[in-house]
Design an enzyme around this catalytic site. Structure first.
Site, mmCIF file in Angstrom:
data_model
loop_
_atom_site.group_PDB
_atom_site.id
_atom_site.type_symbol
_atom_site.label_atom_id
_atom_site.label_comp_id
_atom_site.label_asym_id
_atom_site.label_seq_id
_atom_site.Cartn_x
_atom_site.Cartn_y
_atom_site.Cartn_z
ATOM 1 N N LYS A 170 0.785 -1.387 -0.012
ATOM 2 C CA LYS A 170 -0.025 0.104 -0.137
ATOM 3 C C LYS A 170 0.813 1.205 0.006
ATOM 4 O O LYS A 170 0.608 2.247 -0.564
ATOM 5 C CB LYS A 170 -0.989 -0.009 1.324
ATOM 6 C CG LYS A 170 -1.778 -0.983 1.525
ATOM 7 C CD LYS A 170 -2.986 -0.787 2.454
ATOM 8 C CE LYS A 170 -2.330 -0.861 3.840
ATOM 9 N NZ LYS A 170 -1.736 -2.328 4.274
ATOM 10 N N ARG A 194 -9.924 1.540 8.802
ATOM 11 C CA ARG A 194 -9.543 0.176 9.252
ATOM 12 C C ARG A 194 -10.776 -0.436 10.010
ATOM 13 O O ARG A 194 -10.452 -1.549 10.194
ATOM 14 C CB ARG A 194 -8.243 -0.034 10.050
ATOM 15 C CG ARG A 194 -7.013 -0.238 9.175
ATOM 16 C CD ARG A 194 -5.975 0.180 10.104
ATOM 17 N NE ARG A 194 -4.822 -0.773 9.738
ATOM 18 C CZ ARG A 194 -3.439 -0.136 9.612
ATOM 19 N NH1 ARG A 194 -3.429 0.854 9.006
ATOM 20 N NH2 ARG A 194 -2.573 -1.157 9.416
ATOM 21 N N ARG A 222 11.353 -6.636 5.284
ATOM 22 C CA ARG A 222 11.388 -4.924 5.349
ATOM 23 C C ARG A 222 11.840 -4.629 6.976
ATOM 24 O O ARG A 222 12.325 -3.633 7.082
ATOM 25 C CB ARG A 222 9.842 -4.519 5.038
ATOM 26 C CG ARG A 222 9.840 -3.071 5.312
ATOM 27 C CD ARG A 222 8.382 -2.433 4.833
ATOM 28 N NE ARG A 222 7.516 -2.552 5.996
ATOM 29 C CZ ARG A 222 6.346 -2.291 6.040
ATOM 30 N NH1 ARG A 222 5.595 -2.017 5.021
ATOM 31 N NH2 ARG A 222 5.576 -2.548 7.193
ATOM 32 N N ARG A 264 12.169 -1.692 11.528
ATOM 33 C CA ARG A 264 10.820 -1.047 12.051
ATOM 34 C C ARG A 264 10.707 -1.884 13.543
ATOM 35 O O ARG A 264 10.639 -2.935 13.499
ATOM 36 C CB ARG A 264 9.999 -1.138 11.035
ATOM 37 C CG ARG A 264 9.739 0.241 10.182
ATOM 38 C CD ARG A 264 8.825 0.091 9.169
ATOM 39 N NE ARG A 264 7.194 -0.467 9.566
ATOM 40 C CZ ARG A 264 6.159 -0.320 9.048
ATOM 41 N NH1 ARG A 264 6.451 0.283 7.595
ATOM 42 N NH2 ARG A 264 5.400 -0.854 9.375
ATOM 43 N N ARG A 272 -0.540 -8.667 13.379
ATOM 44 C CA ARG A 272 -1.235 -7.690 12.494
ATOM 45 C C ARG A 272 -2.088 -8.070 11.435
ATOM 46 O O ARG A 272 -2.985 -7.588 10.779
ATOM 47 C CB ARG A 272 -0.045 -6.725 12.032
ATOM 48 C CG ARG A 272 0.306 -5.633 13.271
ATOM 49 C CD ARG A 272 0.765 -4.454 12.878
ATOM 50 N NE ARG A 272 1.680 -4.450 11.434
ATOM 51 C CZ ARG A 272 2.883 -4.613 11.625
ATOM 52 N NH1 ARG A 272 3.458 -4.549 13.011
ATOM 53 N NH2 ARG A 272 3.747 -4.338 10.665
HETATM 54 P P1 AMP Z 1 0.588 0.679 9.255
HETATM 55 O O1 AMP Z 1 2.007 1.013 8.892
HETATM 56 O O2 AMP Z 1 -0.450 1.031 8.237
HETATM 57 O O3 AMP Z 1 0.573 -0.785 9.002
HETATM 58 O O4 AMP Z 1 0.348 0.817 10.556
HETATM 59 C C1 AMP Z 1 0.952 0.700 11.728
HETATM 60 C C2 AMP Z 1 0.325 0.673 12.915
HETATM 61 O O5 AMP Z 1 -0.198 1.971 13.187
HETATM 62 C C3 AMP Z 1 -0.982 -0.204 12.847
HETATM 63 O O6 AMP Z 1 -0.591 -1.532 13.268
HETATM 64 C C4 AMP Z 1 -1.825 0.433 13.876
HETATM 65 O O7 AMP Z 1 -1.287 0.276 15.289
HETATM 66 C C5 AMP Z 1 -1.678 1.863 13.812
HETATM 67 N N1 AMP Z 1 -2.633 2.270 12.874
HETATM 68 C C6 AMP Z 1 -2.250 2.970 11.477
HETATM 69 N N2 AMP Z 1 -3.510 3.012 11.140
HETATM 70 C C7 AMP Z 1 -4.507 2.832 11.915
HETATM 71 C C8 AMP Z 1 -5.919 3.063 11.774
HETATM 72 N N3 AMP Z 1 -6.689 3.415 10.580
HETATM 73 N N4 AMP Z 1 -6.753 2.662 12.754
HETATM 74 C C9 AMP Z 1 -6.015 2.241 13.967
HETATM 75 N N5 AMP Z 1 -4.771 2.158 14.162
HETATM 76 C C10 AMP Z 1 -3.970 2.483 13.256
#
Ligand code: AMP
Length: 195
Positions: free
Chosen positions: A14, A89, A128, A134, A145
């Protein structure tokens, strides 16, 4: 004036694809995960609140996430369009975004679903994690996740489909090929790149 979002399991690409779309359609890419990570790094009050939630691979509460997005979409660069990456989400986030846009007489143009199989994305994320270091990318968090995505976010897909917004794109293969598939699917809906 293109309002898009991109959805798919963690590791589906994404971030990569939304950065390309941002350039191609002259819109900002807004990734809630990146904004949260920056807050954690800067140790802001928000960052301190969400650090342990993120490390565990759980979702940040909807009220915090919705507020973050609402603030971000008010910034001038997002007024005429955006691509949201990693938001909404949850159903509550979908409804919040819908209402936020409707209050301004706006709506989404399309929701791009990047389809990718679980073991493939887990492998990508492990790679990654090694490359980028990270902190939220431990093996356990990666697997957790994926499960959270399947439980909390996969149910949103039929909602976008019912709204007539869903574009399904195969996320496997070369980055350029995936970008071409997305652009083609957007063109079929008369969503044109910036001149
Ligand atoms: P990502 O980089 O999009 O995988 O997001 C990393 C982390 O940020 C996720 O595992 C959540 O803990 C938090 N996060 C990001 N976007 C959201 C969202 N829309 N709702 C809730 N938590 C989020």
């Amino acid at each position: 004036m293109t309002r898009l979002l991109i959805v798919g399991p963690p590791g589906a690409g994404k971030g990569t694809q939304s950065a390309r779309l941002a350039e191609r359609y002259s819109i900002p890419a807004i990734a809630t995960g990146d904004i949260f990570r920056q807050n954690v790094k800067d140790e802001t009050p928000l960052g301190l609140k969400v650090a342990s939630i993120m490390a565990a691979g759980d979702y940040v509460p909807d009220d915090l996430t919705n507020q973050l997005v609402s603030d971000r979409l008010e910034q001038p660069d997002a007024v005429n369009g955006f691509i949201l990456d990693g938001y909404p989400r949850t159903l509550e986030q979908i409804h919040f975004l819908d209402a936020l846009l409707a209050a301004q007489g706006e709506s989404l143009d399309a929701a791009i679903l990047l389809v990718a199989e679980k073991e493939e994305v887990v492998a990508r994320l492990r790679k990654r994690a090694l490359e980028l270091g990270r902190a939220d990318d431990t093996e356990a968090a990666i697997r957790h996740r994926q499960d959270v995505f399947l439980q909390e976010t996969a149910p949103l897909i039929p909602v976008y489909r019912d709204m007539g917004l869903l574009i399904e794109v195969d996320g496997l293969g070369e980055i350029d090929d995936v970008s071409d598939r997305i652009e083609q699917a957007l063109l079929e809906r008369d969503i044109q790149p910036a001149a």
